[in-house]
Design a protein around this motif. Sequence first.
Motif, mmCIF file in Angstrom:
data_model
loop_
_atom_site.group_PDB
_atom_site.id
_atom_site.type_symbol
_atom_site.label_atom_id
_atom_site.label_comp_id
_atom_site.label_asym_id
_atom_site.label_seq_id
_atom_site.Cartn_x
_atom_site.Cartn_y
_atom_site.Cartn_z
ATOM 1 N N PHE A 50 38.069 37.895 27.201
ATOM 2 C CA PHE A 50 38.756 36.658 26.993
ATOM 3 C C PHE A 50 40.258 37.201 26.440
ATOM 4 O O PHE A 50 40.287 38.341 25.996
ATOM 5 C CB PHE A 50 38.025 36.025 25.653
ATOM 6 C CG PHE A 50 36.842 35.474 26.209
ATOM 7 C CD1 PHE A 50 36.698 34.258 26.649
ATOM 8 C CD2 PHE A 50 35.672 35.943 26.348
ATOM 9 C CE1 PHE A 50 35.732 33.228 27.104
ATOM 10 C CE2 PHE A 50 34.612 35.417 26.753
ATOM 11 C CZ PHE A 50 34.537 34.266 27.098
ATOM 12 N N ASP A 51 41.183 36.332 26.474
ATOM 13 C CA ASP A 51 42.397 36.356 25.413
ATOM 14 C C ASP A 51 43.081 37.498 26.074
ATOM 15 O O ASP A 51 43.982 38.342 25.019
ATOM 16 C CB ASP A 51 42.293 36.434 24.134
ATOM 17 C CG ASP A 51 41.779 35.409 23.546
ATOM 18 O OD1 ASP A 51 42.423 34.176 23.935
ATOM 19 O OD2 ASP A 51 40.752 34.968 22.637
ATOM 20 N N THR A 52 43.132 37.968 27.203
ATOM 21 C CA THR A 52 44.100 39.041 27.660
ATOM 22 C C THR A 52 44.632 38.955 29.153
ATOM 23 O O THR A 52 43.933 37.734 29.680
ATOM 24 C CB THR A 52 43.095 40.098 27.249
ATOM 25 O OG1 THR A 52 44.321 41.285 27.574
ATOM 26 C CG2 THR A 52 42.214 40.473 28.478
ATOM 27 N N SER A 53 45.207 39.656 29.623
ATOM 28 C CA SER A 53 45.669 39.416 30.912
ATOM 29 C C SER A 53 44.811 40.106 32.042
ATOM 30 O O SER A 53 43.827 40.879 31.520
ATOM 31 C CB SER A 53 47.040 40.141 31.082
ATOM 32 O OG SER A 53 46.902 41.547 30.982
ATOM 33 N N VAL A 54 44.896 39.570 33.308
ATOM 34 C CA VAL A 54 44.183 40.105 34.115
ATOM 35 C C VAL A 54 44.412 41.791 34.475
ATOM 36 O O VAL A 54 43.298 42.555 34.535
ATOM 37 C CB VAL A 54 44.588 39.476 35.667
ATOM 38 C CG1 VAL A 54 43.437 39.847 36.834
ATOM 39 C CG2 VAL A 54 44.427 38.017 35.577
ATOM 40 N N MET A 55 45.556 41.900 34.130
ATOM 41 C CA MET A 55 45.880 43.343 34.214
ATOM 42 C C MET A 55 45.135 44.309 33.184
ATOM 43 O O MET A 55 45.024 45.689 33.222
ATOM 44 C CB MET A 55 47.605 43.716 34.168
ATOM 45 C CG MET A 55 48.410 43.280 35.441
ATOM 46 S SD MET A 55 47.876 44.284 36.599
ATOM 47 C CE MET A 55 48.844 45.549 36.516
ATOM 48 N N ALA A 56 44.864 43.911 32.156
ATOM 49 C CA ALA A 56 44.068 44.433 30.978
ATOM 50 C C ALA A 56 42.556 44.716 31.642
ATOM 51 O O ALA A 56 41.780 45.748 31.435
ATOM 52 C CB ALA A 56 44.022 43.804 29.886
ATOM 53 N N PRO A 109 40.567 36.824 38.147
ATOM 54 C CA PRO A 109 40.956 36.006 36.985
ATOM 55 C C PRO A 109 40.108 34.602 37.137
ATOM 56 O O PRO A 109 39.353 34.259 38.034
ATOM 57 C CB PRO A 109 42.344 35.507 37.417
ATOM 58 C CG PRO A 109 42.289 35.446 38.664
ATOM 59 C CD PRO A 109 41.429 36.784 39.194
ATOM 60 N N THR A 126 52.973 41.621 31.028
ATOM 61 C CA THR A 126 51.695 41.714 30.706
ATOM 62 C C THR A 126 51.184 41.872 29.334
ATOM 63 O O THR A 126 52.178 41.752 28.372
ATOM 64 C CB THR A 126 51.135 42.971 31.541
ATOM 65 O OG1 THR A 126 49.734 42.933 31.766
ATOM 66 C CG2 THR A 126 51.653 44.249 30.958
ATOM 67 N N SER A 127 49.930 42.111 29.165
ATOM 68 C CA SER A 127 49.608 42.150 27.699
ATOM 69 C C SER A 127 49.740 43.267 26.990
ATOM 70 O O SER A 127 49.704 44.592 28.023
ATOM 71 C CB SER A 127 47.909 41.618 27.404
ATOM 72 O OG SER A 127 47.462 42.396 28.227
ATOM 73 N N MET A 179 47.276 44.923 25.860
ATOM 74 C CA MET A 179 46.181 45.688 26.059
ATOM 75 C C MET A 179 46.213 46.220 27.574
ATOM 76 O O MET A 179 45.371 47.065 27.964
ATOM 77 C CB MET A 179 45.007 44.659 26.168
ATOM 78 C CG MET A 179 44.305 44.064 24.776
ATOM 79 S SD MET A 179 43.487 45.582 23.852
ATOM 80 C CE MET A 179 41.972 45.672 24.382
ATOM 81 N N ALA A 180 47.012 45.579 28.418
ATOM 82 C CA ALA A 180 47.091 46.299 29.715
ATOM 83 C C ALA A 180 47.855 47.525 29.416
ATOM 84 O O ALA A 180 47.682 48.444 30.346
ATOM 85 C CB ALA A 180 48.090 45.249 30.605
ATOM 86 N N LYS A 208 45.179 43.097 41.645
ATOM 87 C CA LYS A 208 45.438 41.900 40.908
ATOM 88 C C LYS A 208 45.673 40.680 41.944
ATOM 89 O O LYS A 208 45.069 39.512 41.589
ATOM 90 C CB LYS A 208 46.486 41.803 39.632
ATOM 91 C CG LYS A 208 46.349 40.682 38.871
ATOM 92 C CD LYS A 208 48.038 40.597 38.291
ATOM 93 C CE LYS A 208 49.072 40.900 38.842
ATOM 94 N NZ LYS A 208 50.164 41.076 38.147
ATOM 95 N N PRO A 244 40.368 33.820 42.596
ATOM 96 C CA PRO A 244 39.711 33.593 41.112
ATOM 97 C C PRO A 244 38.264 33.091 41.474
ATOM 98 O O PRO A 244 37.869 32.802 42.239
ATOM 99 C CB PRO A 244 40.781 32.423 40.926
ATOM 100 C CG PRO A 244 41.352 31.732 42.143
ATOM 101 C CD PRO A 244 41.246 32.972 43.127
ATOM 102 N N ILE A 296 44.698 29.258 39.089
ATOM 103 C CA ILE A 296 44.045 30.299 38.378
ATOM 104 C C ILE A 296 44.779 31.667 38.616
ATOM 105 O O ILE A 296 44.520 32.138 40.007
ATOM 106 C CB ILE A 296 42.506 30.470 38.285
ATOM 107 C CG1 ILE A 296 41.947 28.957 38.261
ATOM 108 C CG2 ILE A 296 41.786 31.214 37.594
ATOM 109 C CD1 ILE A 296 40.679 29.005 38.464
#
Lengths: 185, 185, 185, 185, 185, 185
Positions: free
Chosen positions: C72-78, C124, D74-75, D77-78, D178, D183, E126
């Motif tokens: 949760f709460d992060t990017s797809v890249m993460a 995602p 990006t985040s 986290m990525a 990605k 999805p 998405i």
Amino acid sequence: MQCKFLDSIITYDGSQLRPRFACQNHSVIGNSVVAFIGPCNVSFQHMKDLEDLNSGSKICGDLMLHFICELFDTSVMAAVGLQRLIASIVKDEIESAVKNVRLIRTGDDLYWNDQKLSISIACPSIGSSLIHFAVNISNSGTPVKTCSLQDFAVEPRPFAEKILKKIVDEWESMENAKVKALPSL
Amino acid sequence: MQCKFLDSIITYDGSQLRPRFACQNHSVIGNSVVAFIGPCNVSFQHMKDLEDLNSGSKICGDLMLHFICELFDTSVMAAVGLQRLIASIVKDEIESAVKNVRLIRTGDDLYWNDQKLSISIACPSIGSSLIHFAVNISNSGTPVKTCSLQDFAVEPRPFAEKILKKIVDEWESMENAKVKALPSL
Amino acid sequence: MQCKFLDSIITYDGSQLRPRFACQNHSVIGNSVVAFIGPCNVSFQHMKDLEDLNSGSKICGDLMLHFICELFDTSVMAAVGLQRLIASIVKDEIESAVKNVRLIRTGDDLYWNDQKLSISIACPSIGSSLIHFAVNISNSGTPVKTCSLQDFAVEPRPFAEKILKKIVDEWESMENAKVKALPSL
Amino acid sequence: MQCKFLDSIITYDGSQLRPRFACQNHSVIGNSVVAFIGPCNVSFQHMKDLEDLNSGSKICGDLMLHFICELFDTSVMAAVGLQRLIASIVKDEIESAVKNVRLIRTGDDLYWNDQKLSISIACPSIGSSLIHFAVNISNSGTPVKTCSLQDFAVEPRPFAEKILKKIVDEWESMENAKVKALPSL
Amino acid sequence: MQCKFLDSIITYDGSQLRPRFACQNHSVIGNSVVAFIGPCNVSFQHMKDLEDLNSGSKICGDLMLHFICELFDTSVMAAVGLQRLIASIVKDEIESAVKNVRLIRTGDDLYWNDQKLSISIACPSIGSSLIHFAVNISNSGTPVKTCSLQDFAVEPRPFAEKILKKIVDEWESMENAKVKALPSL
Amino acid sequence: MQCKFLDSIITYDGSQLRPRFACQNHSVIGNSVVAFIGPCNVSFQHMKDLEDLNSGSKICGDLMLHFICELFDTSVMAAVGLQRLIASIVKDEIESAVKNVRLIRTGDDLYWNDQKLSISIACPSIGSSLIHFAVNISNSGTPVKTCSLQDFAVEPRPFAEKILKKIVDEWESMENAKVKALPSL
């Protein structure tokens, strides 16, 4: 944020908790909150709360006052925050209208002693987050021990309109608070 | 969310409202809320509220109970939401502890009649959002008509620890609510 | 991050790669990774990898060890990052358990010479990102030249539990790394 | 993702870990990774790791190979994910180049037995996230027990260029992964 | 950003405005714009514009030039921005190709006097945002007063290829502008 | 979106391109655009465009019409999109006001033949994105071959007010477009 009281009786079956409901059906666009009165009977297909789904709980009531919010461009956590502030607003409004009644807010739930007044869920959608918050108008047809606006002699329609206005005020003052603060480095 | 009551007296001058304050100075990491007792005297350099800055208001008090929250990975609006829920939590706690006292929450402010109990700001930072929320312990040195924990005979330290716990419970139950809801299509 | 080894045999058909799968079916909430053992047979309807869909590849195997993550709460890249770190973790674990075996990680794939050990996809969803990562337990029923845990005499169940723990450790130390770094101006 | 080996000797003092460093000083724009060789001596003012700051650790070495990445859109986290994948890439490259050497990756650190090979930090900035990853070229001037490229007879410059290329390949294949996944509803 | 002119005649019925359309059907991956020529006849099921849905408008035309964009890792507002820039690009191209013609852009619509040249919608999906932008090739079968490329003696195919190239240039120079600006503190 | 024409002459030195400028100095809150007239002389310290910084370009002019926008809750790419739409709006307004003048928009720049009319930058900040867009009122003091509103006999003040209104209309219709589209699955 736009708001609207919908005059017709609508049965809340969970299908109303969908993106652009207020826009598609009631010409209310953007960040919005609409209220309506009607029975509640959420089918399993439209249940969003996995605790309810996993436990097989019923979500129903013969007459409830429903609020549906849609919020764009923010996090689900902001919607969860507003959800609980709506609970707090409803609590404050009932306590100020009704002598000697004290409600308890626990998360997004409101209780009068051990009687549940409300149900609520917030969930993510595509491009927006959604909130359903509803209070019992009567205790008839509810699956647990409840209290209702009738117990407090609160008229649903004017109450709904006060709450709609307070939700709009809350969100707009939140927006205002956000943009008038300098960032911290 | 981690929380900590900081035992030493700290003067809140606004510099504490910075990213990673709790981590850098008090070994509290991640989403966090720390509380401490001390005077309040915010320099213009550290004022974040443009209404205060533009009006030349003073932000001060001889003795206050301060809460500082840092929230990662969410929107500023979620921080503004928590800020107001903190106000609601403080209101509920005082009302349940003190007989016949009714407070009014207006946005992020708490009032007892026309006496202001609290100050607060939420602001964005880099990688997190920050909240300062503080209640007067005494009315000494405040720039406007105020009320304080002393007026309610509330001991600051145990009160602080109750509120810390309730803030953590609120945020964690919000996190929980977020992840147990199915998305709406 | 919560983790769970699911004791029953489950055929992975792609339908498990959906939002809140671990919460809805296995009471694992929030950021999560669950593991289970079972055949793999992904229907076209549930294929997420457009390369597979466009080439008409089969995604199957008679016995695989499956991992499903929800973030949760992060990017797809993460999520894509974690996906590859899971491949790296599996590689390191097999290399340290089995003498003289060297695997090659290429993106999210693991190979032993020209034999493919694993399949994976990250995608995602609404409010979260999802990862499926699976390693062959046997080479039976696989559509390409493969290797499997049986080739390395690795017992699936204790291996699964070690990997589950390492995935949780990796993500939690990533979360920790994120919140203990000062921002750069 | 663009990459560049910077020919001049640069002392890494932490000031290089700033937004748009590669663009402003070396004409490398967008998602980027640059590498250079030089001493390491991070001043307290530029330390980003609160564990180091709080413990008073020194971050230094007489000769290191440095990598600086900047990631947009990006985040954090990525970026933390890529940081650890860089550690994994360096590990794999050394293990494949040097017979009988096995390194251990623990989070973003690389060890040879109890000797530390690398240092790293990832941090958020405004509009991007930043990574510093560096491996010792010699063990001279390091504050803890270390190993270095000299111990493995690895030439820094060609090693740097291989790693640069592998980081670019990793990120670009992550981007590719990605966008080619459907999805999940 | 990749682009492609699709040679076959395709009827745009709204189903093409889905995530990964260009990747799944035409091997164009990532940020993308594809163009094709064909009739337009959007079923109610695939209408995305609530104004059209609520008013019961038809979205149709016997021959149109269609553009479909997919944008990853950005906000819907950036897609809405590009949508209008596409309108501006088409206007500039026609005005420079055709003597004494002046078009008016109003939001995402293009007009020649009171004759509508184009239709368009941008919507969230998405993991990406989507844009459909189409200009009439002929005025046959359109539900309102329209103009078309035939009115301007503009050949659709070479026009499409010019516009594709200009959309790619616009987006790539936007990406470039984004990463070469220092942040403001 | 709020807008305001600032009556006093202000020298744009780049320091105005900071978060909450319009709120802190001119009581314009939230998404905003303000316009003012004054010289332009951007110090190196406040230059945001790395192309200018790297090439040592001057950013100056004796009299320009400046627009500063601040956008909350959106991506930098949306700000870059609006930046170019502002260029398009200015182009359309001048072309409709002045007979036989055709301007060329290239990215965020406007040209009349080889004479540059405008300068612009968009950059990220904390909690918002910022845009500076300015057109020459006179050609005096500009570092390159320019054109100006004086060349077109356009009065700056009423022109500024028209453009302010069109920027507000553009952004608000973009917001409206965003919230009235159904998502695509």
